[in-house]
Enzyme design. Structure first.
Site, PDB file in Angstrom:
ATOM      1  N   ASP A   1      45.238  44.640  36.415  1.00 57.82           N
ATOM      2  CA  ASP A   1      45.317  44.123  37.784  1.00 57.82           C
ATOM      3  C   ASP A   1      46.746  44.333  38.280  1.00 57.82           C
ATOM      4  OD1 ASP A   1      42.783  43.303  37.074  1.00 57.82           O
ATOM      5  OD2 ASP A   1      42.984  41.301  37.934  1.00 57.82           O
TER       6      ASP A   1
ATOM      7  N   LYS B   1      41.343  43.748  44.886  1.00 58.82           N
ATOM      8  CA  LYS B   1      41.444  42.327  44.542  1.00 58.82           C
ATOM      9  C   LYS B   1      42.163  41.593  45.668  1.00 58.82           C
ATOM     10  CE  LYS B   1      43.494  39.307  40.982  1.00 58.82           C
ATOM     11  NZ  LYS B   1      44.114  39.265  39.639  1.00 58.82           N
TER      12      LYS B   1
ATOM     13  N   LYS C   1      37.178  42.136  43.824  1.00 60.79           N
ATOM     14  CA  LYS C   1      37.487  40.956  43.026  1.00 60.79           C
ATOM     15  C   LYS C   1      38.073  39.878  43.921  1.00 60.79           C
ATOM     16  CE  LYS C   1      40.192  39.215  39.109  1.00 60.79           C
ATOM     17  NZ  LYS C   1      41.003  39.555  37.907  1.00 60.79           N
TER      18      LYS C   1
END
Length: 226
Positions: A95, A156, A184
């Site tokens: 991430d 994300k 996400k």
């Protein structure tokens, strides 16, 4: 909308332990819970990747870690090294916080290159953390397109530091992504109803430290009924 929908939350959850005070004992607990509840991943700080990989060897949950966390303002070389080291230590998902200042300054080539280099060098699943709470809608759209073009697997919403995931942002990312990449939702997911709402809005992964609590709450809601 009913608080209970007919899908399993557990496989969508990145069981996250990103507090600066996290200890090896807590990492072990998170790994055990990720395995027991069949979460998608355990998401931990880079210093704990090797420990988590050893604990989850031959287990279903993958190990996810964060790169350039939480501000995204380290140099591209630093992020690249961090990502490569995490991969060598066994992380399967990364991430990565984008450089938000570069995006706002219009330095889109640098943002793209940084993410693309990490993706190409590691070959792993990359989730670009956009920090949506700090962006205008135009910047959100631009960031999403840059990161998809750079080869990310997920967009994300946030680190959770400046605001959490919102249904509106998830819907926007779904509209932009058109199912080309996953979405996400992360930050501030504290109830099962909220988690369900984000999934129904388009989230395909949920980042939360409260995964166990969400599943237990959802079971209780299911027993009560709509």
């Amino acid at each position: 909308m009913s608080t209970v929908a007919n899908f399993d939350l557990a496989p969508l959850i990145d069981h996250s332990l990103l507090y600066p005070t996290a200890t090896p004992e807590q990492v072990a607990q998170w790994c055990e819970e990720a395995d027991r509840f069949h979460f998608a991943t355990v998401c931990i700080q880079p210093a704990y990747v090797r420990q988590a990989v050893e604990l989850l060897h031959n287990r279903k949950p993958k190990v996810c870690t964060v790169i350039g966390f939480p501000y995204g303002a380290t140099t591209p070389a630093t992020k690249l090294y961090e990502a490569q080291e995490a991969t060598e230590n066994g992380a399967a998902e990364l991430d990565v916080v984008i450089n938000i200042g570069w995006l706002k300054a219009g330095n889109v080539d640098a943002v793209h290159q940084e993410i693309a280099e990490i993706r190409e060098a590691t070959g792993q699943v990359v989730k670009a953390i956009l920090e949506m709470a700090l962006l205008t809608e135009a910047e959100k759209r631009l960031a999403a397109e840059i990161c998809m073009d750079a080869g990310v697997s997920f967009l994300k919403t946030s680190t959770g530091l400046f605001g959490g995931a919102t249904v509106a942002d998830v819907r926007l990312l779904k509209e932009i992504a058109k199912d080309r990449v996953g979405i996400k939702a992360s930050g501030g997911i504290r109830t099962a109803a909220q988690a369900v709402e984000l999934v129904l809005a388009g989230a395909t992964r949920l980042g939360t430290s409260r995964g166990v609590e969400l599943l237990r709450e959802r079971e209780q809601l299911a027993e009560i009924g709509p």
